[in-house]
Design an enzyme around this catalytic site. Sequence first.
Site, short mmCIF file in Angstrom:
data_model
loop_
_atom_site.label_atom_id
_atom_site.label_comp_id
_atom_site.label_asym_id
_atom_site.label_seq_id
_atom_site.Cartn_x
_atom_site.Cartn_y
_atom_site.Cartn_z
N HIS A 207 41.13 36.63 43.54
CA HIS A 207 41.13 37.12 42.17
C HIS A 207 42.22 38.12 41.86
O HIS A 207 42.44 38.47 40.71
CB HIS A 207 39.77 37.77 41.85
CG HIS A 207 39.59 39.11 42.49
ND1 HIS A 207 39.25 39.25 43.81
CD2 HIS A 207 39.72 40.36 41.99
CE1 HIS A 207 39.16 40.54 44.10
NE2 HIS A 207 39.44 41.23 43.02
N ARG A 208 42.93 38.63 42.86
CA ARG A 208 43.88 39.71 42.60
C ARG A 208 45.10 39.20 41.83
O ARG A 208 45.55 38.07 42.04
CB ARG A 208 44.31 40.38 43.91
CG ARG A 208 43.17 41.18 44.53
CD ARG A 208 43.64 42.05 45.68
NE ARG A 208 42.52 42.78 46.25
CZ ARG A 208 42.09 43.98 45.83
NH1 ARG A 208 42.72 44.59 44.83
NH2 ARG A 208 41.06 44.57 46.39
#
Length: 366
Positions: A207-208
């Site tokens: 998700h980063r």
Amino acid sequence: MPKKIDLIAAARPNFMKVAPLFHALSAQPWCEVRLVHTGQHYDANMSDAFFADFDLPKPDLHLGIGSGTHAEQTGRTLMAYEQACLADRPDWTIVVGDVNATIACALAASKLHIPVAHLEAGLRSRDRYMPEEINRILTDAIADVLWTPSIDANENLAAEGIAEQRIEFVGNIMLDTFELMRGRIESQGKRDELGLSVREYAVVTLHRPGNVDSPETLETLVEALVRLSTEVTLVFAVHPRTRNRLEQHALLERLQAASGMRLIEPQGYIDFMNLVTGAALTITDSGGMQEETTYLGIPCLTVRPTTERPITVEQGSNRLIGASELLSAAQAVLKGECCYTASRPELWDGQTAGRIVADLARRAGK
């Protein structure tokens, strides 16, 4: 009079960290705990389920911050928590981790001369392009008490000139959470629900921004995952941010078409850890999973150039990789070509909350 303590929760990782501490503090006769939910995670799947998982009550105070840019979230939280403190002043504010609410609430309390304790202090990635790194550094600079999870965190704080009396090595609170919930995790049937066999699948979370905001990097990751899914079943818990980027760049259908790919929604802690504990391998860019897999001795490939938890690489089962290395690194793990000699770091023993309570009682004169 009991000491009034504000315990701040903002985002998914915070909830699992505050739970054992909330329960430990609530059992003390010398303090009253006010659970403050800033609302940084406002989707029910991303927050409400976590409160239910950990037997946490409805928050005493919900600031309702919601989404926005880093400046918007930080600014709104700063203003809202300041008003909350002016209306009902706590004796201590405890902030957790490294999200925007961490620095915002620490700053609001500090300027009102309310003592601040930072749980999970001293972690450093040395990468200031990560907004979390800025939050960590600033929070540690202004907090009165710094509760560290590992010896390297103490060393980082000492190198930054922080006085020794402000630092207390307490261990890793995340593992208190796991032990608190172990029975429910082991009895949960998420693996069975998905038709998975122990050690015959891998769990994926990504998700980063560095991984999902770049179309080129995201496509490299998707291609590696699709190819890997022909060799092992992949259970990919798709974060809302990641799903948006996959749809935006027309990559979601490629994942959906892969026969060995199981795309699922973000899970509550119990369901998710039921999946993790049975995995042969985890692929992530999350901080918490690096710690949990080290504790469990499960190989973890972290798709990041740096980590604020280097002890998981030095002593644990974690390895840092780039997007282009994902396929070969995962294949090596699955073939048994990587030797992981993981050990549990000092004080990663499920007893951290008790040490925190004892330290806070001493500092509060109780």
